[in-house]
Design an enzyme around this catalytic site. Structure first.
Site, mmCIF file in Angstrom:
data_model
loop_
_atom_site.group_PDB
_atom_site.id
_atom_site.type_symbol
_atom_site.label_atom_id
_atom_site.label_comp_id
_atom_site.label_asym_id
_atom_site.label_seq_id
_atom_site.Cartn_x
_atom_site.Cartn_y
_atom_site.Cartn_z
ATOM 1 N N GLU A 274 -4.848 -8.364 -0.042
ATOM 2 C CA GLU A 274 -5.307 -7.975 1.294
ATOM 3 C C GLU A 274 -6.810 -7.781 1.189
ATOM 4 O OE1 GLU A 274 -2.717 -5.417 3.456
ATOM 5 O OE2 GLU A 274 -4.346 -4.534 4.612
ATOM 6 N N GLU B 250 0.824 -1.215 0.000
ATOM 7 C CA GLU B 250 0.000 0.000 0.000
ATOM 8 C C GLU B 250 0.858 1.265 0.000
ATOM 9 O OE1 GLU B 250 -2.956 -0.203 3.067
ATOM 10 O OE2 GLU B 250 -3.865 -2.020 2.260
#
Length: 846
Positions: A552, A435
């Site tokens: 995720e 991320e």
């Protein structure tokens, strides 16, 4: 003797039997975990060898000093689990045997969190900032001879106690080894095994072997390698000659053909060993053993993932590195229990979030049959806000983390991780980051998601800006920024491929639409989607040649449903497999994140049973209850069906499962909802032998069987049928607690200083039914040569001390963890609760 020790002994014995080496064992890897001294002190100069450290605390490694402290709202922070940091000093006194003084002596650290400075006899060896990567130093030039004592000292600086977005621990929290080598040897991480051609009938194995000559004179070296199969049988052998000048290193490449290989897979994770002997005319100088697996992996943009040419879905979970009550210093036995629980749920893959794990952890994954995504970094050029997870909102000294060292250290840390880990068959992906887009402002702006005029929901919407607009905005933004994510990503991907080209390079992307158009995706083999299942079709439509998967995702049925409906999605990594400490923002006393399938003590949660029903073919039923008013349901006034208060809410369910109870204890006639999580075609619910009806899975879009009924004490039974097979479970109304029942996951221990026993204490009523609605304080007494590692009840909002012998239960239960010392004894465990009885539990340590 530990399993790891037996494994090494087996390798050595197998090599001796097949005539590869003699029994003198020229290479020694000594356990360097025992006999350390520790001081939690900010005083400088403690590396001096003349310092008297006799008053320091005696400890053994691995060690995490933060988890020894009390949870503290004022001295800690929710981002790192409300536990303190500080500065710690470690010292170890040791002597090199006289007969080994002419050899090389290296100290190897598998992980120290963090900012470690190391000295030997007052001479500084170096500095290592990253807390998750291995490192080693050559002690040889500084060692004292003739039996004189040496002193190894470490200063560990975790004074920035909010330097992470999760609980990192503090100290030498992984294993330490002392390597003793001949001056002609295979260096640390000096072998690299690949299997470029694999079929069911034959396999090609290629081994690159570095050989280092630290003698001044040249050497004619014989390099002999034997391959030992999982049953201990030698299946192939090669010998090569190498001429090495003095003080030089050479490379030898050997190629083997293995007929009818035993392939490493998820159900039969067989491990081979390459036993390499380095010798000259004078005799054997070194023997290096490299475990590896023979297997093939392949990703296809349209068909997904293939292991050994078999198409399968990746049923993965993300894991942080803490183990609950032991903090970051997690014994192998704790991981083994947790991984076995995940395996039973059907999990077949682990994403290391968001940093390299220990060597010991990867050994377990090799042995138990898990695929592993090995992730390097959570921060690149720019830091993340440790408290809010995204972009920096302010500069705060105590939150400075690895981002401050990334420019100087990233290449070294990435390559050290890969050198250590690239022979593990479990490792099937290299992730260069997690991320990262949050830290580059141009990315968030370019997508259009966060524009003040946009009215959608980021989780469930495709990008409001079309690809060409995103491309223009993100590249304009990067052109004026100090750092470019695309350029940094390209650099990291190039370093990764320099070390290994047998596994794909992946990035976990939170803003994939921007990463596609910035050029980041171009340097990747796979783009991982973080909470963006709504974009699977978008990604496949606009970028059809790029492999994508979930990396995720939410532990919910809707996530898995989206994957099962799309052959081009290889699978997922759910957030998370196990609850973890930290990432708790302003939720005191909530000390961690409760998105796991297992809680902090390793107990199963409802989400575990949902995924077990989705990831396994064998029939499974799980029964839970709740008051109707506390549930997300209502009873339809027309047909009496149990329906969602907000229709379709299950399709947008997030991380945490709605609160349910694993008991059948309510007020008489209270309106309740009974939920059954199952993969059975039909389930019948009975109460006290009276059928409440049979329902069918096809009628529940949310994959949850439901009944509404007024509470009546007694026995609630759910019986499921799948393909003619019947399975059932039940809840029994419990009375008041009458005694404590102790159970252990094993009844004997090896007295090796490592093995652990998990003892679960459960309150039960007079009939032996679990009493889950009352909680009591349990005090444990343990006799025998073991140590108590701690206690926990698994609750995310319990801030009771971990390092204690007492704890108040949650759901009437708790966990005691004990670890063997190094003397044989009979261990006796007692649980004391005021007014209740308990039988002792006996465990043999031998």
């Amino acid at each position: 003797m530990t399993t790891h020790s037996l494994f090494k002994l087996g390798i050595l014995w197998g090599a001796i039997v097949v005539g590869l080496i003699d029994a003198s064992e020229p290479r020694k890897e000594a356990d360097f975990n025992f006999g350390w001294r520790f001081s939690l002190s900010e005083q400088s100069g403690l590396e001096r060898p003349d310092l008297d450290d006799s008053s320091w605390r005696s400890i053994r490694l691995p060690h995490d000093w933060s988890v020894e402290a009390a949870f503290d709202r004022e001295r800690g922070d929710g981002a790192t689990g409300y536990l303190p940091g500080g500065i710690g000093w470690y010292r170890k006194h040791f002597v090199i045997p006289t007969e080994e003084e002419s050899k090389l002596h290296l100290v190897y650290f598998d992980g120290v969190y963090n900012n470690a400075e190391v000295w030997i006899n007052g001479e500084k060896l170096g500095f290592h900032p990253y807390g998750y990567t291995p490192f080693w130093y050559d002690l040889t030039p500084y060692l004292r001879k003739d039996g004189a004592e040496n002193i190894l000292a470490l200063r560990v600086d975790r004074s920035r106690f909010v330097d992470s977005r999760w609980y990192p621990g503090s100290g030498i929290y992984r294993n330490v080894k002392l390597l003793t080598l001949d001056r002609l040897h295979v260096p640390v991480w000096g072998t690299y095994v690949t299997t470029p051609a694999v079929t069911r009938t034959s396999a090609t194995v290629v081994i690159e072997i570095k050989v280092k000559n630290d003698y001044a004179q040249p050497s004619q070296v014989q390099v002999s390698t034997g391959l030992i199969d999982p049953s201990g049988r030698r299946v192939s052998h090669q010998s090569s000659s190498l001429t090495l000048p003095g003080d030089k290193e050479g490379l030898c490449i050997q190629r083997f053909s293995v007929p009818l290989p035993q392939l490493w897979d998820l159900d039969h994770p067989g491990l081979y060993q390459a036993v390499t002997t380095i010798s000259t005319d004078a005799g054997v100088n070194d023997v290096a053993t490299t475990p590896f697996g023979i297997r093939s992996i392949r990703f296809d943009a349209n068909e997904g993932f293939f292991l050994n040419d078999v198409n399968l879905k990746i049923k993965g979970v993300c894991l942080h590195h803490d183990g609950g009550l032991v903090g970051a210093a997690v014994p192998a036995g704790v991981w083994r229990r947790r991984l076995a629980e995940l395996k039973e749920a059907g999990c077949n893959a682990i994403r290391l979030s968001h940093n390299p794990a220990s060597e010991e952890f990867l050994n377990l994954c090799d042995e138990m049959g898990f695929l592993v995504q090995n992730e390097f970094f959570d921060e690149w050029d720019n830091p993340k806000d440790k408290r809010l997870n995204k972009w920096e909102t302010k500069i705060d000294y105590i939150t400075r983390g690895y981002g401050e060292h990334f420019q100087e250290w990233a290449e070294r840390d990435l390559k050290a991780t890969m050198l250590r880990d690239r022979n593990h068959p479990s490792v099937f992906q290299w992730s260069i980051g997690n991320e990262i887009e949050w830290t580059y402002p141009a990315y968030a702006k370019a997508t259009g998601f966060f524009d003040m005029d946009w009215k959608g929901n980021y989780f469930w919407s495709t990008p409001p800006n079309p690809p060409e607009v995103i491309r223009k905005l993100v590249r304009e933004g990067e052109s004026t920024a100090k750092y470019s994510m695309a350029k940094t990503g390209a650099k990291l991907a190039a370093w990764t491929r320099e070390m290994d080209q047998t596994r794909p390079v992946i990035l976990n992307s939170i803003l994939p639409s921007a990463s596609y158009e910035s050029g980041v995706a171009d340097v990747l083999d796979i783009l991982g989607f973080s909470y963006r299942r709504v974009m699977y079709d978008y990604g496949h439509r606009y970028y059809p040649t790029k492999v994508i998967m979930g990396t995720e995702n939410l532990p919910q049925w809707h996530e898995w449903k989206a994957i099962m409906e799309r052959p081009f999605i290889s699978g997922t990594f759910l957030w998370t497999g196990i609850d973890y400490m930290g990432e708790a923002r302003g939720g005191w006393p909530k000390k961690g994140t409760d998105s796991g399938l297992l809680d902090l003590a390793g107990f199963r949660k409802p989400a575990y049973h949902m995924l077990k029903s989705l990831w396994n073919d064998a029939p499974h039923v799980y029964l839970a209850t709740q008051l109707l008013e506390k549930s997300p349901y209502r009873v339809d006034e027309i047909d009496g069906a149990v329906v969602e208060r907000k229709p379709g809410a299950w399709e947008h369910a997030l991380w945490v499962w709605p609160k349910t109870n694993e008991h059948w204890n309510y007020e008489p006639k209270a309106e309740t909802v009974v939920e059954v999580l199952s993969n059975c075609e039909s389930v019948e619910l009975t109460l006290n032998g009276r059928s409440l009806g049979t329902k069918h899975l096809k009628d529940f879009a949310d994959h949850i069987f439901k009944w509404a009924l007024p509470y009546e004490a007694g026995t609630l039974v759910a019986k499921g049928v799948k393909q003619g097979k019947t399975v059932s479970t039940q809840l029994e109304t419990s009375g008041v607690p009458a005694r404590v029942e102790l159970t252990a996951d094993r009844n004997e221990l090896n007295a090796d200083g490592y093995e652990v026993v998990h003892v679960v204490a459960q309150l039960v009523d007079a009939e032996g039914n679990p009493a889950r609605v009352e909680n009591r304080l349990i005090r444990f007494t343990v006799d025998g040569d073991v140590r108590i590692l701690g206690v926990d009840n698994g609750a995310i909002d319990s801030v009771q001390d971990y390092q204690a012998n007492q704890v108040t239960t949650d759901q009437g239960r708790c966990l005691l963890l004990i670890q063997a010392n190094r003397k044989a004894s009979i261990v006796r465990v007692m649980a004391q609760v005021e007014g209740l009885s308990s039988l002792p539990l006996s465990i043999e340590s031998k």
